[in-house]
Scaffold this motif. Structure first.
Motif, PDB file in Angstrom:
ATOM      1  N   THR A 113      -2.784  -4.852  -2.364  1.00  0.00           N
ATOM      2  CA  THR A 113      -2.670  -4.537  -3.787  1.00  0.00           C
ATOM      3  C   THR A 113      -1.190  -4.467  -4.167  1.00  0.00           C
ATOM      4  N   ASP A 114      -0.933  -4.114  -5.416  1.00  0.00           N
ATOM      5  CA  ASP A 114       0.459  -3.976  -5.866  1.00  0.00           C
ATOM      6  C   ASP A 114       1.155  -2.806  -5.179  1.00  0.00           C
ATOM      7  N   ASP A 115       0.394  -1.814  -4.693  1.00  0.00           N
ATOM      8  CA  ASP A 115       1.004  -0.699  -3.966  1.00  0.00           C
ATOM      9  C   ASP A 115       1.584  -1.145  -2.624  1.00  0.00           C
ATOM     10  N   CYS A 116       1.215  -2.333  -2.163  1.00  0.00           N
ATOM     11  CA  CYS A 116       1.660  -2.817  -0.853  1.00  0.00           C
ATOM     12  C   CYS A 116       2.910  -3.678  -0.937  1.00  0.00           C
ATOM     13  N   ARG A 146      -7.250  -3.806   1.678  1.00  0.00           N
ATOM     14  CA  ARG A 146      -6.971  -4.966   0.823  1.00  0.00           C
ATOM     15  C   ARG A 146      -5.559  -4.866   0.263  1.00  0.00           C
ATOM     16  N   THR A 158      -0.920 -14.607  -2.509  1.00  0.00           N
ATOM     17  CA  THR A 158      -0.186 -13.408  -2.133  1.00  0.00           C
ATOM     18  C   THR A 158       1.007 -13.730  -1.281  1.00  0.00           C
ATOM     19  N   ALA A 193       1.016   0.827   2.262  1.00  0.00           N
ATOM     20  CA  ALA A 193       1.021   1.016   0.813  1.00  0.00           C
ATOM     21  C   ALA A 193       1.650   2.366   0.489  1.00  0.00           C
TER      22      ALA A 193
END
Length: 241
Positions: free
Chosen positions: A122-125, A120, A45, A108
């Motif tokens: 994720t792609d939203d972050c 956690r 990441t 996010a």
């Protein structure tokens, strides 16, 4: 009782082998403890560098610091506090993630454009960081945007310090609600980053060897006045990225 010297050498070798085995277990993480940083590095990441801890100051209204709560809420606070201490880390070129140091949650944006915090990453972050001409930064969601017009959805605060919907047509990169300035510790900057320049031309003149006495020139008005040595302080302008 006499013990052969070879037995002492064999025991010393066993002790050294045990120490090396324990050190390898700690380094490889086989002891069962994995920190958040190690987990993110293993998932690919973030990179080992490009990490900075600061506060994001938004100049809308009376000025607010973006803060992330432990219950997932995201808003702004005029006075800096522990919730406003954020960690910005690089995900890829121009793309970063934002984590609350105290809340241990990631900023996010959902598919409706609402800001929230999750446990956690994720792609939203993922947010795209851009530097503006006024030295402020904007943070646009990488995943979510207006698919019809292609307009980006930005992280923004209103004049009361509440988070704004990134999907709102009023949230644009030109508006002050989307402008954020990364701030470090002011005391740290004053003690480390500041420097001063002093006019030392008079000191250099005093250090020259004495010249032979000449005829005294006629007195002039204000001849006895001496100019004060002025000190000018310069503070460099910091950019992050």
């Amino acid at each position: 009782m006499n013990v052969p010297l070879s037995h002492f050498a064999f025991a010393l070798q066993l002790i050294c082998a045990a120490v090396v085995a324990v050190s390898a277990a700690v380094v490889t993480g086989s002891v069962g403890y994995v920190s958040l940083e190690d987990q993110l590095l293993e998932e690919g990441t973030i990179s080992g560098s490009g990490r900075r801890t600061c506060r994001l100051y938004c100049r809308v209204g009376i000025g607010f610091h973006l803060q992330i709560h432990t219950d997932g809420r995201v808003n702004g606070s005029h006075e800096p506090n522990q919730l406003s201490v954020l960690e910005l880390f690089a995900v890829s070129q121009g793309v970063i993630g934002i984590r609350g140091v105290y809340s241990n949650r990631f900023l996010a944006m959902n598919k409706r454009g609402r800001l929230h915090a999750v446990e956690r990453f994720t792609d939203d972050c993922r947010f795209r960081e851009r530097f503006q001409e006024n030295s402020y930064n904007t943070y646009a969601s990488v995943l979510h945007r207006n698919h019809r017009t292609g307009r980006d959805w930005y992280v923004a605060l209103n004049k009361r310090g509440k988070s704004k919907m990134g999907s709102s047509p009023r949230v644009k990169s030109q508006h002050v609600s989307t402008h954020f300035l990364p701030r470090l510790n002011v005391h740290h900057l004053q003690s480390v980053r500041g420097f001063a320049i002093t006019n030392r031309s008079k000191e250099r003149r005093n250090s020259l060897p004495p010249q032979p006495a000449l005829a005294k020139p006629p007195s002039q008005p204000n001849a006895g006045t001496r100019k004060r040595v002025q000190t000018v302080k310069y503070w460099p302008k910091f950019r992050f990225g």
